[in-house]
Each structure stands twice: as structure tokens, then as C-alpha cells.
Design a protein around this motif. Structure first.
Motif, mmCIF file in Angstrom:
data_model
loop_
_atom_site.group_PDB
_atom_site.id
_atom_site.type_symbol
_atom_site.label_atom_id
_atom_site.label_comp_id
_atom_site.label_asym_id
_atom_site.label_seq_id
_atom_site.Cartn_x
_atom_site.Cartn_y
_atom_site.Cartn_z
ATOM 1 N N GLY A 183 0.789 -1.219 0.000
ATOM 2 C CA GLY A 183 0.000 0.000 0.000
ATOM 3 C C GLY A 183 0.823 1.272 0.000
ATOM 4 O O GLY A 183 0.293 2.346 -0.305
ATOM 5 N N GLU A 184 2.111 1.166 0.314
ATOM 6 C CA GLU A 184 2.960 2.345 0.331
ATOM 7 C C GLU A 184 3.408 2.709 -1.078
ATOM 8 O O GLU A 184 3.335 1.912 -2.006
ATOM 9 N N SER A 185 3.906 3.932 -1.213
ATOM 10 C CA SER A 185 4.408 4.419 -2.495
ATOM 11 C C SER A 185 5.928 4.341 -2.523
ATOM 12 O O SER A 185 6.588 4.196 -1.483
ATOM 13 N N PHE A 234 1.941 -3.575 -17.291
ATOM 14 C CA PHE A 234 2.464 -2.617 -16.322
ATOM 15 C C PHE A 234 1.829 -1.234 -16.447
ATOM 16 O O PHE A 234 2.011 -0.395 -15.560
ATOM 17 N N ARG A 235 1.087 -1.024 -17.522
ATOM 18 C CA ARG A 235 0.429 0.291 -17.696
ATOM 19 C C ARG A 235 -0.575 0.484 -16.581
ATOM 20 O O ARG A 235 -1.413 -0.378 -16.313
ATOM 21 N N GLY A 236 -0.478 1.625 -15.901
ATOM 22 C CA GLY A 236 -1.363 1.887 -14.777
ATOM 23 C C GLY A 236 -0.827 1.367 -13.458
ATOM 24 O O GLY A 236 -1.350 1.714 -12.394
ATOM 25 N N GLN A 237 0.195 0.517 -13.497
ATOM 26 C CA GLN A 237 0.786 -0.035 -12.278
ATOM 27 C C GLN A 237 2.016 0.764 -11.846
ATOM 28 O O GLN A 237 2.293 0.875 -10.650
ATOM 29 N N SER A 249 17.339 17.670 -16.321
ATOM 30 C CA SER A 249 18.299 18.576 -15.667
ATOM 31 C C SER A 249 19.300 17.832 -14.797
ATOM 32 O O SER A 249 20.398 18.331 -14.548
ATOM 33 N N VAL A 250 18.928 16.649 -14.340
ATOM 34 C CA VAL A 250 19.837 15.842 -13.521
ATOM 35 C C VAL A 250 20.117 14.492 -14.175
ATOM 36 O O VAL A 250 20.605 13.574 -13.516
ATOM 37 N N THR A 251 19.842 14.386 -15.430
ATOM 38 C CA THR A 251 20.067 13.171 -16.244
ATOM 39 C C THR A 251 19.635 11.911 -15.501
ATOM 40 O O THR A 251 20.394 10.934 -15.399
ATOM 41 N N THR A 252 18.413 11.938 -15.015
ATOM 42 C CA THR A 252 17.931 10.829 -14.198
ATOM 43 C C THR A 252 16.539 10.381 -14.647
ATOM 44 O O THR A 252 15.668 11.204 -14.898
ATOM 45 N N ALA A 253 16.382 9.071 -14.752
ATOM 46 C CA ALA A 253 15.086 8.467 -15.029
ATOM 47 C C ALA A 253 14.526 7.890 -13.726
ATOM 48 O O ALA A 253 15.300 7.513 -12.836
ATOM 49 N N TYR A 254 13.216 7.823 -13.661
ATOM 50 C CA TYR A 254 12.554 7.350 -12.446
ATOM 51 C C TYR A 254 11.462 6.346 -12.792
ATOM 52 O O TYR A 254 10.906 6.356 -13.901
ATOM 53 N N MET A 255 11.152 5.524 -11.803
ATOM 54 C CA MET A 255 9.971 4.668 -11.892
ATOM 55 C C MET A 255 9.301 4.702 -10.528
ATOM 56 O O MET A 255 9.995 4.561 -9.509
ATOM 57 N N GLN A 256 7.995 4.896 -10.532
ATOM 58 C CA GLN A 256 7.309 5.016 -9.263
ATOM 59 C C GLN A 256 6.036 4.197 -9.202
ATOM 60 O O GLN A 256 5.401 3.924 -10.218
ATOM 61 N N TRP A 257 5.725 3.806 -7.969
ATOM 62 C CA TRP A 257 4.510 3.087 -7.644
ATOM 63 C C TRP A 257 3.707 3.927 -6.662
ATOM 64 O O TRP A 257 4.280 4.521 -5.738
ATOM 65 N N SER A 258 2.401 3.942 -6.792
ATOM 66 C CA SER A 258 1.567 4.667 -5.834
ATOM 67 C C SER A 258 1.072 3.747 -4.723
ATOM 68 O O SER A 258 0.788 4.218 -3.605
ATOM 69 N N SER A 259 0.976 2.464 -5.013
ATOM 70 C CA SER A 259 0.486 1.522 -4.010
ATOM 71 C C SER A 259 1.123 0.160 -4.268
ATOM 72 O O SER A 259 0.672 -0.596 -5.132
ATOM 73 N N LEU A 260 2.171 -0.141 -3.544
ATOM 74 C CA LEU A 260 2.919 -1.378 -3.757
ATOM 75 C C LEU A 260 2.167 -2.601 -3.261
ATOM 76 O O LEU A 260 1.350 -2.523 -2.328
ATOM 77 N N GLU A 261 2.465 -3.716 -3.911
ATOM 78 C CA GLU A 261 1.930 -5.010 -3.492
ATOM 79 C C GLU A 261 3.111 -5.948 -3.225
ATOM 80 O O GLU A 261 4.218 -5.720 -3.721
ATOM 81 N N ALA A 262 2.853 -7.006 -2.478
ATOM 82 C CA ALA A 262 3.923 -7.965 -2.182
ATOM 83 C C ALA A 262 4.528 -8.537 -3.463
ATOM 84 O O ALA A 262 5.724 -8.824 -3.531
#
Lengths: 110, 122
Positions: free
Chosen positions: B15-17, B64-67, B75-88
Motif C-alpha cells: 500500500g505504500e508508495s 504494467f500500464r497503470g501499475q 536537468s539531472v540526467t535521471t530516469a525514475y519509476m514510481q509506484w503509488s500503491s505497492l503489493e507484495a
């Protein structure tokens, strides 16, 4: 279950030649190039073979690749102990509109 | 020297991000797609998505779309991946990788980050 099919394991003794297969379909290997990655224990994948048979700079020529129809093959000649790793194939898939991987083959040097 | 350096291991509860990062250096960051690949425990590699830093054009594997959300900060040459609600089931090692070929079909990821282990457990 992976889209590309590889044997889960392979083995050989030092100096031997080992072949790892990668079976796909007309929507992936049958219509585009195969690439191979080596993943040493606990490390990130490393590009080993690209465009079916080309080696990036620094990859020993003991490693070679080929493609036939919907199958790709990785050959390791003169097997060495440091070749013990997981080997994965990958290709673009037209049905997925993305890249698919094999499940990986764990190579053991006996 | 081309380098992709990822953020460190993370432990979260369901449930955490979470947002993980991948910093590129040693090349023209804007000009190469950056992909994300998942490796679940004891399993093979799975492509998740890819982003082009120059214009943030992003493509996702349908499953994975929507997940997850993939983004970039040029500006910082960085890519990210994020989750809004993690699952086990999100427990895995996540790799970023530079796409090194001129076209998707037949192309390959030529440089990889060291991986970020994400553990989701209550």
C-alpha cells in the motif's frame, strides 16, 4: 512463463563447447534479431551478443551467436570457469509491441 | 564511460508508495531511450517500459500500464519509476538500461544499471 523458451540449465567441462538455444515464434525471433545477455551471480545483465551474431567490444570471441528461423543460438567455445552465469535471450515482439526475454539458462562449469 | 547508477535497496509495506531512480552519465542522456526491466526472485527478465528523455515519450508493457509511472528529469540526467500503491508481488530487482540501437525492432539494451532491490512485506 516466458515468451522465449530456453533450457533452464546447461553444463560443460572446461574447454568444452556448449550451445544454448532460444525458441521463439514468427512474431519475435522469426521477424527480428536476437540478442543475448550474460548475468554473473549477483550482478546486472551484460550485453553479450547483439544483432544475432555481433559481439560488443570486450566480449571474447569464444562467444558466438546465430539465428535460424524462429530460433536463436548462443555458442560458448573453450568453456572457462568464469563463464558460469545465467544467459538470457531477448527479441522485439510485434504482438506485444515490446521486448520479450527467455527465462534464462543457468550454465554450470563442472 | 557510460554509467547508469541506480538508487539503493528499498523496503516498503503493501500500500505504500515508492520512487526509484537511475542516473545516467558519460553520454548524451537526451538521445537514448532508457528502459526498465524487472527480475522477480529466481525468475527471468521482464521488460516493463521505456522512456525517451528528450521529449518524455513513454511506452509501457500492457501489464504494467497503470501499475507504474516512468518519468525523467533531464536537468539531472535521471530516469525514475514510481509506484503509488505497492503489493507484495512487486518484490523484485528492478534494472534500468540504455537502449543502444537506432530502432526498437532488433534493438538491444547496451548498458545496465546495477539494479535496485525492492522488498514489499508487511
Amino acid at each position: 512463463q516466458s515468451v522465449l523458451t530456453q533450457p533452464p540449465s546447461a553444463s560443460g567441462t572446461p574447454g568444452q563447447r556448449v550451445t544454448i538455444s532460444c525458441f521463439g515464434s514468427s512474431s519475435n525471433i522469426g521477424s527480428t534479431d536476437v540478442n543475448w545477455y550474460q548475468q554473473l551471480p549477483g550482478t546486472a545483465p551484460k550485453l553479450l551478443i547483439y544483432s544475432n551474431s555481433l559481439r560488443p567490444s570486450g566480449v571474447p570471441d569464444r562467444f558466438s551467436g546465430s539465428k535460424s528461423g524462429t530460433s536463436g543460438f548462443l555458442v560458448i567455445s573453450g568453456l572457462q570457469s568464469e563463464d558460469e552465469a545465467d544467459y538470457s535471450c531477448t527479441a522485439w515482439d510485434d504482438s506485444l509491441d515490446g521486448w520479450v526475454f527467455g527465462g534464462g539458462t543457468k550454465l554450470t562449469v563442472l | 564511460e557510460v554509467r547508469l547508477v541506480q538508487s539503493g535497496a528499498e523496503v516498503r509495506r503493501p500500500g505504500e508508495s515508492l520512487k526509484i531512480s537511475c542516473k545516467g552519465s558519460g553520454y548524451n542522456f537526451d538521445a537514448y531511450w532508457i528502459g526498465w526491466v524487472r527480475q522477480m526472485p529466481g525468475k527471468g527478465l521482464e521488460w516493463m517500459g521505456i522512456i525517451y528523455p528528450d521529449n518524455s515519450d513513454t511506452r509501457y508493457r500492457p501489464s504494467f500500464r497503470g501499475q507504474v509511472v516512468i518519468s525523467v528529469d533531464r536537468s539531472v540526467t535521471t530516469a525514475y519509476m514510481q509506484w503509488s500503491s505497492l503489493e507484495a508481488s512487486d518484490t523484485a530487482i528492478y534494472y534500468c538500461a540504455r537502449f543502444g540501437a537506432p530502432s526498437f525492432r532488433g534493438g538491444y539494451f547496451d548498458f545496465w544499471g546495477q539494479g535496485t532491490l525492492v522488498t514489499v512485506s508487511s
